[in-house]
Design an enzyme around this catalytic site. Structure first.
Site, mmCIF file in Angstrom:
data_model
loop_
_atom_site.group_PDB
_atom_site.id
_atom_site.type_symbol
_atom_site.label_atom_id
_atom_site.label_comp_id
_atom_site.label_asym_id
_atom_site.label_seq_id
_atom_site.Cartn_x
_atom_site.Cartn_y
_atom_site.Cartn_z
ATOM 1 N N HIS A 6 0.854 -1.191 0.000
ATOM 2 C CA HIS A 6 0.000 0.000 0.000
ATOM 3 C C HIS A 6 0.888 1.238 0.000
ATOM 4 C CE1 HIS A 6 -3.234 -2.753 1.864
ATOM 5 N NE2 HIS A 6 -3.456 -2.596 0.581
ATOM 6 N N GLU A 9 1.616 3.600 2.981
ATOM 7 C CA GLU A 9 2.183 3.027 4.207
ATOM 8 C C GLU A 9 3.716 2.982 4.073
ATOM 9 O OE1 GLU A 9 0.054 -0.695 4.674
ATOM 10 O OE2 GLU A 9 -1.869 0.346 4.720
ATOM 11 N N GLU A 166 1.665 -5.537 11.001
ATOM 12 C CA GLU A 166 0.969 -4.242 10.952
ATOM 13 C C GLU A 166 1.648 -3.292 11.935
ATOM 14 O OE1 GLU A 166 -1.359 -3.111 9.038
ATOM 15 O OE2 GLU A 166 -2.500 -4.816 8.242
HETATM 16 ZN ZN LIG Z 1 -1.677 -1.995 4.139
#
Ligand SMILES: [Zn+2]
Length: 188
Positions: A6, A9, A166
């Site tokens: 992404h 990010e 994450e």
């Molecule tokens: Zn992501």
């Protein structure tokens, strides 16, 4: 290791680049494993700081999994019109097929203090091991369905232990690296 699925990010790219630098400077640190590192899966999104690729598609919903679904083109998680439609998706699949990794870590970032070691496939133990180093919660689900995700394709369907790391968006890249360097090296 994959970073930058992404484009909004950037910390995920930073962490992958820092691992590359560390392994270049101190090869002995990583000598217990052979690392294959793709720091930036979505360069067009990264360039524009957008989640999706230049076609407006969320690459982490574009993998040809059994649970792939067509989502609205207006969604920020747009799946694309067909599974595996994007060149970036194929590039990632080709890396997996070529190098046949025994473990995968794919890095993202998330808000609202939902940072975690999310796992797909037979990776609960690995996620727990990493948690001893980074202190992140271990989760088998991110809290919402992710059809067509890389974790589903690699972890659940191909049974390759896959961690979706994450990172907390509220921490700096430097802090994320310091917190996660031991966890990442503990994968070896
Ligand atoms: Zn992501």
């Amino acid at each position: 290791m994959f970073g930058g699925f992404h484009g909004d990010e950037p910390k995920s790219v930073d962490i992958a680049q820092r691992l590359i630098s560390l392994l270049e400077e101190s090869p002995a640190v990583g000598s217990a494993a052979r690392w294959v590192i793709v720091p930036l899966v979505n360069p067009d999104g990264y360039e524009r700081r957008k989640r999706r690729n230049v076609h407006g598609i969320d690459l982490n919903r574009n993998f040809p999994t059994d649970n792939w679904v067509l989502t609205s083109a207006r969604s920020r998680m747009f799946s694309g019109d067909a599974p595996g439609s994007e060149p970036e998706t194929h590039a990632v699949m080709n890396v997996i097929k070529r190098f046949k990794p025994q473990q995968i870590v794919t890095i993202h970032s998330i808000g609202d203090r939902r940072f975690c070691n999310n796992y797909d496939g037979p990776a609960r133990r690995l996620a727990t091991k990493m948690s001893r180093h980074n202190g992140y919660p271990v989760t088998g689900s991110i809290g919402y369905p992710t059809p067509g995700s890389f974790g589903t394709w690699a972890g659940i369907e191909r049974r390759i232990p896959t961690i979706t790391l994450e990172l907390p968006t509220h921490h700096s890249a430097k802090r994320c690296w310091e917190d996660n360097r031991p966890a990442i090296l503990a994968m070896a």
